[in-house]
Design an enzyme around this catalytic site. Structure first.
Site, short mmCIF file in Angstrom:
data_model
loop_
_atom_site.label_atom_id
_atom_site.label_comp_id
_atom_site.label_asym_id
_atom_site.label_seq_id
_atom_site.Cartn_x
_atom_site.Cartn_y
_atom_site.Cartn_z
N ASN A 1 39.61 17.46 8.13
CA ASN A 1 40.61 16.84 9.01
C ASN A 1 40.81 15.35 8.71
OD1 ASN A 1 42.47 16.89 11.04
ND2 ASN A 1 41.02 17.14 12.72
N HIS B 1 37.48 25.60 25.64
CA HIS B 1 37.60 24.19 26.01
C HIS B 1 38.41 24.05 27.29
CE1 HIS B 1 36.94 21.91 22.01
NE2 HIS B 1 36.27 23.04 21.99
N ARG C 1 33.36 24.68 27.81
CA ARG C 1 33.04 23.26 27.61
C ARG C 1 33.92 22.45 28.55
NH1 ARG C 1 34.41 19.56 22.22
NH2 ARG C 1 36.19 18.81 23.39
N TYR D 1 38.17 11.18 24.78
CA TYR D 1 37.96 12.26 23.82
C TYR D 1 37.97 13.61 24.55
CZ TYR D 1 35.86 15.93 21.29
OH TYR D 1 35.66 17.17 20.76
N ASP E 1 30.56 17.79 25.32
CA ASP E 1 30.53 17.10 24.03
C ASP E 1 30.61 15.59 24.26
OD1 ASP E 1 30.80 16.22 21.44
OD2 ASP E 1 32.50 17.49 20.93
N HIS F 1 30.40 13.41 21.74
CA HIS F 1 31.10 12.92 20.56
C HIS F 1 30.48 11.64 19.97
CE1 HIS F 1 34.89 13.24 18.11
NE2 HIS F 1 34.57 14.49 18.32
N GLU G 1 26.28 18.15 23.57
CA GLU G 1 26.57 18.06 22.13
C GLU G 1 26.74 16.62 21.67
OE1 GLU G 1 30.10 20.27 21.16
OE2 GLU G 1 30.47 19.07 19.37
N GLU H 1 28.38 19.12 13.73
CA GLU H 1 29.71 19.48 13.21
C GLU H 1 30.11 18.62 12.02
OE1 GLU H 1 31.98 18.98 16.82
OE2 GLU H 1 32.83 17.12 16.10
N ARG I 1 25.16 22.83 14.72
CA ARG I 1 26.61 23.10 14.74
C ARG I 1 27.30 23.07 13.38
NH1 ARG I 1 30.05 23.43 18.15
NH2 ARG I 1 31.36 21.63 17.69
N HIS J 1 30.78 24.91 14.75
CA HIS J 1 32.01 24.19 15.05
C HIS J 1 33.19 25.15 14.89
CE1 HIS J 1 34.59 20.48 13.63
NE2 HIS J 1 34.79 20.74 14.91
N ASP K 1 40.97 22.46 13.67
CA ASP K 1 41.08 22.01 12.28
C ASP K 1 40.31 22.93 11.33
OD1 ASP K 1 39.31 20.35 14.06
OD2 ASP K 1 38.45 19.72 12.16
N GLU L 1 32.04 28.14 18.90
CA GLU L 1 33.16 27.43 19.53
C GLU L 1 34.47 28.16 19.19
OE1 GLU L 1 33.67 23.46 18.06
OE2 GLU L 1 34.99 22.88 19.70
N TRP M 1 33.93 7.27 17.03
CA TRP M 1 34.95 8.10 17.66
C TRP M 1 34.40 9.48 17.90
CZ3 TRP M 1 37.40 12.73 16.03
CH2 TRP M 1 38.26 13.26 17.03
O1 LIG Z 1 35.22 20.75 18.58
C1 LIG Z 1 34.47 19.78 18.72
O2 LIG Z 1 33.37 19.84 19.23
C2 LIG Z 1 34.92 18.48 18.25
O3 LIG Z 1 34.20 17.52 18.42
C3 LIG Z 1 36.24 18.40 17.56
C4 LIG Z 1 36.29 17.36 16.46
O4 LIG Z 1 36.54 16.11 17.01
C5 LIG Z 1 37.36 17.71 15.47
O5 LIG Z 1 37.12 18.98 14.96
C6 LIG Z 1 37.40 16.68 14.35
O6 LIG Z 1 38.21 17.12 13.31
MG LIG Z 2 32.16 18.19 18.89
#
Ligand SMILES: O=C(O)C(=O)C[C@H](O)[C@H](O)CO
Ligand SMILES: [Mg+2]
Length: 403
Positions: A38, A123, A148, A160, A211, A213, A237, A263, A284, A313, A317, A340, A403
């Site tokens: 991605n 999600h 989630r 996010y 998550d 992140h 996560e 991930e 993951r 994951h 994407d 997921e 991020w």
């Molecule tokens: O699906 C998740 O847990 C994510 O964190 C999504 C990611 O940010 C995303 O796949 C990045 O490309």
């Molecule tokens: Mg994630």
């Protein structure tokens, strides 16, 4: 000997960008592999086109492990998301071919089914706690057993995991990276409230996940994991960035909330310490970014020794080719945990017709030979590549953050 006759890269953007490798053998069989990274898609397309495909022609498609070693050791420059996604695409396509030639769904070649289906999580997200819980209820009504939860953080303009389109979250949303703002203090106030309300309204029979992140420091993550303990999450996560695997020790010392990460991992070396020291509960890493089925199997085998389960994951994407590969893989391993599952757009599903299906909270890869995914190349051409970046994240004082 089943000679590889041709291989080519297909770039398409049916709602979002996907890079797909199609390998054909001299008997007319073809296999598909996902190579989507991605926001950095064209780097992998070039790696395949310019540096891998010329070395594949004429090789025996059945020698999956040997080709994996050839591409990994032969590159000299090991690991990294670009290299490992490219190798993954070759690996997936070769497993697809082998299973088609055998006339078996891939999970049968990988050892056969260990379970009836793969438990998946959906999600649910919303600007407010109420909106998030009302989204969660929709998934529960559809039969999901795990959800989630992500909600907006009061005082921040975007968060996010919270999207305008509730059905789909697509972070790679702009021609140049979107700039988001972040405050861990504000975030740490809202998340325990979200899960307290979730247990009140959704009860205890649904698995809840969250998550973070990679946005906290270890001590902040320890506090959140501790605050969330009463709500018995399935997992927390990406509590912290994981380049330093020892980061997770501090969280572990303070909390029994199960931890998931990986991930962004692309090799077993990214998680060796996490697994061997039992610092996590779920790994993951997934097929496309971690070197394909051949390498993910090594990670899962190591994890099985330490009671770590998989939680691949599966955001949008990751193309339907990866989803299919992950489902065959998950069905066949003893230490599967959860998968997921985010829905692709109708256009993506039309470009990649597939046999996997959802029922009663579980996904099953289907029983057609190979991965059970095709690509409609004519339709793929109707969706040209469109540059799209993942966002960046800044603290309220303007400093760059994860991020
Ligand atoms: O699906 C998740 O847990 C994510 O964190 C999504 C990611 O940010 C995303 O796949 C990045 O490309
Ligand atoms: Mg994630």
């Amino acid at each position: 000997m089943l000679k590889i006759k041709s291989a080519r890269v297909i770039t398409t953007s049916p709602g979002r960008n996907f890079i797909t490798l199609k390998i054909e053998t001299e008997d007319g069989t073809f296999g598909l592999g996902d190579a989507t990274l991605n926001g950095r898609e064209l780097a992998v397309a070039s790696y395949l086109q310019d540096h891998i495909i010329p070395c594949l022609i004429g090789r025996d498609a059945h020698q999956i492990e040997d080709i994996w070693q050839y591409l990994y050791k032969g590159a000299y420059w090991r690991r990294g998301p670009v290299t490992m996604s490219a190798i993954a695409a070759v690996d997936m396509a070769l497993w697809d071919i082998k299973a088609k030639v055998a006339g078996l769904p891939l999970y049968q070649l990988l050892g056969g089914a260990c379970r009836e289906g793969n438990l998946v999580y959906a999600h649910a997200n919303g600007e407010s706690i109420e909106e998030t819980l009302s989204e969660a209820k929709k998934y529960i009504a559809l039969g999901y057993r795990a959800v989630r939860l992500q909600c907006g953080v009061p005082g921040l303009s975007s968060t996010y995991g919270v999207s305008k389109d509730k059905a789909r979250y697509e972070p790679a949303d702009a021609d140049l990276p979107t700039e988001n703002t972040w405050s861990t203090e504000k975030y740490l106030r809202i998340v325990p409230q979200l899960f307290a309300a979730a247990r009140e309204e959704l009860g205890w029979d649904i698995h809840l996940l969250h998550d973070a992140h990679h946005r906290m420091t270890p001590i902040e993550a320890a506090r959140l994991a501790k605050d969330l303990e009463p709500y018995r999450l399935f997992w927390l996560e990406d509590a912290v960035p994981a380049e330093n695997q020892a980061n997770f020790r501090l969280i572990r010392q303070h909390s029994t909330t199960p931890l998931a990460v990986g991930e962004v991992f692309n090799s077993i070396w990214d998680c060796k310490q996490l697994i061997e020291e039992q610092l996590i509960d779920y790994i993951r890493a997934t097929v496309v970014h971690a070197g394909g089925i051949t390498h993910l199997r090594r990670i899962a085998n190591l994890a099985a020794l330490y009671n770590v389960r998989t939680g691949c994951h599966g955001a949008t994407d990751l193309s339907p080719v990866t989803m299919a590969a992950a489902l065959h893989f998950g069905l066949s391993i003893p230490n599967f945990g959860i998968q997921e599952y985010m829905h692709h757009t109708d256009e993506t599903n039309a470009v990649f017709p597939h046999g996997y299906s959802f029922s009663d909270g579980y996904l099953h890869p289907g029983n057609s030979p190979g991965l059970g995914v095709d690509i409609d190349e004519d339709m793929a051409k109707e969706f040209p590549y469109k540059r799209a970046f993942l966002p960046v994240n800044r603290l309220e004082d303007g400093g760059m953050h994860d991020w």
